[in-house]
Scaffold this active site. Structure first.
Site, PDB file in Angstrom:
ATOM      1  N   SER B 318      75.539  33.130  11.448  1.00 22.42           N
ATOM      2  CA  SER B 318      75.981  33.774  12.946  1.00 22.42           C
ATOM      3  C   SER B 318      77.553  34.248  12.846  1.00 22.42           C
ATOM      4  O   SER B 318      77.856  34.905  13.653  1.00 22.42           O
ATOM      5  CB  SER B 318      75.696  32.990  13.963  1.00 22.42           C
ATOM      6  N   CYS B 374      73.533  34.788  20.507  1.00 21.05           N
ATOM      7  CA  CYS B 374      71.831  35.246  20.623  1.00 21.05           C
ATOM      8  C   CYS B 374      71.516  36.136  19.529  1.00 21.05           C
ATOM      9  O   CYS B 374      71.901  37.123  19.068  1.00 21.05           O
ATOM     10  CB  CYS B 374      71.674  35.856  22.090  1.00 21.05           C
TER      11      CYS B 374
END
Lengths: 372, 594
Positions: B318, B374
């Protein structure tokens, strides 16, 4: 003893000055060879040698004082004592340099073989007087067995190869001066030629390792420069680096810097040649030549046969020592550990050589005297 | 005695005269020999005689000291004792006895001293680093060991042991290929030169110039007279850019785990810290590493000699969302207000692409998508951008290429695009792969150094600096500037601040009371299953990433932490980043106050 006017008048100053000159050069060279490089070193070889020189000069004059005829009277008992000394060395001598050569009495140690070589000349010369004219085969074999073979065996047993070789050469020299029958000469040459390989191999087997090494090193000095060829190489470097005029007194390096082994004894000529060059070395050779030629002249002029034999024997001894030693130093003869007469460090040898010189002077100084 | 009369017999006279001719002849022979030695070969022997006693002894130059950016010494030169033996004296020494005292192999001594062509007076090193016990044992039996020399030399001591070892490096003797290289011909065979890290890269600077002593020696090797001495010139000192406090704090925080940390100064590219764990102890090499220790290091399964900061590449997870976010905002495919609803995953064809949060994030904007990381939001963003745009921005930001730090062979990472897939795999690119790439999974691979540089670019407003190891004495010029609208970077930095400081942020573990920190967590999948990492055996656990910078307003440090099999970035990597940042900023604050 009574001062003999005629003796003083006829004193052989030539021989005397030559040996003094050689000894002084020797002491100077010993000092240079062992001079201290670092402050804490204080070698005293030259001092010791000066003491021995003074003792030698005293002995020389003492010898000159008596007619050498006395030597013939005491020849046999003195020879017996010499043999006994050699035997004592063999059984009880100090181990030095891989061979037993030294005998200690209190703080003094001396090498009986250095004295014995003189005793040998005297006794052989004495014995030759018993023979009329030239020598036949039987007489020479008899004399060889009695007077030469025994000390030869003892010396080889020690082992002192150098002195043994010199004894043999002196015996031959004395025999030649005395005179040999023609057939003996021919026989000797034939035996000599035939026995070289035979004796060579027996000798080789009987040699100690260091002796074998020296012979190998002589044949092929470059084979192992750090090992057995080292002595010869370093000696040649010392002499060669001296050049024509030399590096100058106390400027030599091979000796004091210890690249040259046995610098103050067997290799002293190399130390001298490095510092004094070709000029000095030739000069030194000429002094030795003068000593030897004068010795031969003394033999010629001797008033009797004993004197002639004695002078010839002593001169043969000086010559042999000189040629073997300098020949080894120059790398043209095998390394045999014998000193250079009058120059090498070593008390017994110096004393013995001064006694020998004393006998020479004795013979020459009395050459005009009639026997009475 | 009838014969004891004056003897004038002619034969006897002739024999003696003959003898004198022979003797004169021999003298002439000797004179010729003297002439040959002293005149013909005199010059040659003169040279040999000089060579006999002259020695040129190299005096090693003290090596320059390596300091950290604040002047703390990282190494020192410390004296040590060594024993050497004159080959000349080999025969006089009881070699077995000597070997026993020194604790070495007798056969080894023979092998070293018996080589052909050795000068008998040139000492051969037997053992270095003698203990005082060994020296005492030798000295009390001095007379048994003629030609044995105990002498002193300098060796390098690394004051922090394995801390910073990859960066500082170590010394070693010339290796076989260096021995043949003319570049090293002035290096004496026994000398140590830099073989790794700073010691290798700046060897010429640190090495100095060896001095020389020309001395006269005697045959025993004793120094008799000093003829000439050229003193050595000490090597130049070197100030590295690293802060040893930061380095130490970061390395210690690893506590046995493997991984890397790179900390950069955003406005110069200076490396403030470079960690690769596990590490090695450079003091092992100080006097020559022994074979078994070297083999142990090389064959260690944890690969301590691998510089993970530059030589390991993994999917950045991420943390790569920073790139995707910058690209999307700068290209205008999304606005800060663009909202996406996350229900825990999306379906594309017959494949499922899940969000790390199974329950979903609900409806999120860009800011919250960064803060909560997310995945579904970034699938959507990735879809809008397309892989080639993502790749274009990633490369602009320095990924997929070596950063150019000349330290070890650096890996370049991998930024995939359609062209790459066509050329390398001869396949078309699938949209599913774009989803993976957008969240830093799949083919994407980066090194910790690249990620630190990315963080630095974000922190400094779009400038790419070459990473440097030496402290900068003035401002450094960037090698490139990335064309990103300023408000885009502001938005991303806000998001990164939120990751650490807002509720629901994944990087809360990096929150610091010293300075506001911005950062991003990342997790590189090791196996294709999404499960709580701590339940798995360590070797199947995910790799943890965390990139950060601080302080937010005026960034002074950018950092990337990578922990192999660390699990989640937020749990394993963020605390290390926090410790490193705090160690640096505390020290900077102290300096500012003084």
């Amino acid at each position: 003893m009574r001062i003999n006017r005629r003796l003083v008048k006829n004193f052989d100053w030539g021989t005397f000055l030559i040996v003094i000159l050689l000894s002084v050069i020797g002491i100077m060279t010993i000092y240079s060879a062992t001079r201290p490089l670092l402050p804490h070193e204080q070698p005293n070889y030259h001092i010791k040698q000066i003491y021995w020189l003074l003792l030698g000069v005293t002995a020389l004059f003492f010898i000159v004082g008596f007619d050498y005829i006395w030597l013939s009277r005491f020849a046999y008992p003195v020879y017996a004592i010499g043999i006994v000394l050699l035997l004592i060395v063999l059984f009880a001598g100090k181990i030095g340099m891989g061979a037993q050569r030294w005998l200690s009495i209190g703080p003094l140690s001396f090498q009986p073989s250095e004295i014995f070589r003189l005793m040998f000349i005297i006794v052989v010369s004495r014995h030759f007087l018993e023979i009329n004219g030239t020598m036949g085969l039987t007489s020479i074999i008899k004399i060889f067995l009695v007077f030469t073979f025994i000390p030869l065996i003892i010396l080889l047993k020690q082992p002192d190869l150098g002195t043994a070789v010199i004894l043999l050469i002196m015996f031959l020299s004395l025999s030649i001066v005395k005179g040999l029958q023609k057939k003996v000469v021919i026989l000797l040459i034939i035996i000599g030629a035939l026995s070289i390989p035979f004796i060579g191999s027996i000798m080789w087997e009987g040699l100690k390792d260091y002796q074998k090494n020296r012979i190998v090193a002589f044949m092929e000095p470059e084979a192992d420069p750090a090992g057995i060829g080292y002595h010869i190489n370093q000696s040649k470097i010392a002499i060669g680096s001296g050049g024509i005029l030399g590096k100058g007194y106390l400027k030599g390096t091979q000796g004091p810097f210890r690249f040259l082994p046995e610098k103050q004894t067997d290799f002293i000529f190399a130390v001298f040649a490095e510092e004094w060059g070709l000029v000095g070395s030739i000069f030194l050779l000429l002094i030795y030549l003068a000593l030897i030629l004068r010795g031969l002249d003394t033999a010629l002029k001797a008033k009797d046969e004993f004197g002639r034999l004695l002078a010839a024997g002593i001169t043969a001894m000086f010559s042999t020592y000189f040629f073997i030693n300098v020949g080894m130093t120059l790398g043209i003869m095998p390394v045999v550990g014998i000193p250079l007469p009058f120059m090498s460090y070593g008390g017994t040898a110096l004393l013995s050589n001064f006694i020998a010189a004393g006998i020479l002077i004795n013979i020459r100084s009395r050459r005009f005297e009639l026997f009475y | 005695m009838s014969n004891n009369s004056r003897c004038d017999s002619q034969p006897s006279r002739n024999r003696i005269l003959l003898a004198s001719y022979v003797i004169v002849g021999l003298f002439a022979l000797f004179a010729i020999r003297l002439w040959q030695l002293q005149v013909l070969q005199g010059k040659e022997y003169g040279k040999i005689s000089m060579g006999n006693m002259l020695r040129i002894i190299k005096i090693p130059a003290p090596r320059g000291i390596i300091y950290d950016r604040n002047g703390a010494p990282l190494v020192k030169n410390s004296p040590y004792f060594y024993a050497s033996l004159m080959p000349e004296n080999l025969k006089q020494v009881n070699i077995q006895y000597l070997a026993d005292i020194l604790g070495i192999n007798a056969g080894d001594i023979y092998a070293r001293t018996n080589k052909k062509g050795l000068s008998p007076f040139e000492p051969i090193k037997l053992k270095e680093g003698l203990t005082f016990k060994e020296i005492a044992a030798i000295e009390t039996r001095r007379s048994d060991f003629p030609g044995l020399i105990i002498d002193i030399d300098m060796s390098r001591e690394y004051l922090y042991g394995d801390i910073g070892a990859h960066l500082i490096g170590y010394l070693g003797k010339l290796n076989p290929s260096q021995s043949k290289n003319p570049e090293f011909k002035d290096v004496p065979p026994e000398a140590f030169i830099g073989q790794w890290g700073t010691e290798l890269i700046f060897d010429r600077t640190l090495r100095g110039i060896p001095g020389e002593r020309i001395i006269e020696i005697d045959a025993l090797g004793r120094e008799i007279k000093l003829l000439k001495e050229n003193p050595p010139v000490k090597g130049k000192d070197l100030k590295l850019s690293i802060d040893i406090n930061l380095q130490k704090a970061a390395e210690e925080a690893f506590a046995g785990r493997a991984g890397a940390v790179v900390a950069l100064k955003p406005d110069t590219g200076e490396i403030l810290g470079l960690v690769s764990r596990p590490s090695f102890n450079p003091n092992l090499f100080a006097r020559g590493v022994n074979y078994s220790q070297w083999v142990a290091l090389i064959q260690d399964k944890k690969v301590p000699m691998l510089n993970r900061a530059l030589q390991s590449q993994y999917p950045p997870g991420s943390t790569f969302k920073i790139v995707t976010a910058i690209a999307a905002l700068n290209e205008g495919v999304v606005t800060p207000d663009t909202k996406v609803t996350c229900t825990g995953g999306i379906t594309y064809g017959k494949w499922q692409f899940g969000c790390w949060k199974k329950g979903g994030h609900g409806t999120v904007s860009m800011h919250r998508a960064i803060v909560e990381s997310c995945d579904v939001y970034f699938y959507e963003v990735g879809k809008r951008l397309g892989i080639d745009k993502i790749a274009e921005y990633a490369r602009k930001l320095g990924l997929g290429n070596e950063t150019g730090l000349q330290m070890v062979k650096e890996r370049s990472g991998l930024i995939p695009d359609t062209k790459w897939k066509h050329e390398k795999r001869n396949q078309q690119w699938y949209l599913g792969e774009t989803f993976n790439a957008a969240i830093g999974q799949g083919y994407v691979a980066t090194t910790p150094m690249q990620m630190a540089q990315l963080m630095s670019v974000v922190a400094n407003g779009g400038l790419i600096y070459s990473p440097v190891m030496v402290k900068a004495e003035g401002p450094l010029q960037p090698i490139a500037s990335v064309d990103i609208k300023p408000h885009v970077l502001d938005l991303v930095r806000d998001g990164l601040y939120g990751v650490v400081n807002e509720g629901g942020g994944t990087g809360g573990a990096a929150r610091s009371s010293i300075a506001p920190v911005g950062g991003k967590t990342g997790t590189a999948q090791v196996v294709g299953i999404r499960r709580s990492s701590h339940l798995l055996p360590e070797k199947f656990r995910d790799h943890a990433w965390f990139v950060a910078f601080a302080p937010i307003e005026k960034p002074a440090i950018a950092v990337c932490v990578f922990v192999e099999h660390g699990g989640h970035g937020g749990g394993a990597a963020a605390p290390i980043a926090k410790l490193a940042i705090e160690a640096y900023l505390k020290n900077e604050k102290l300096k500012a106050e003084n």
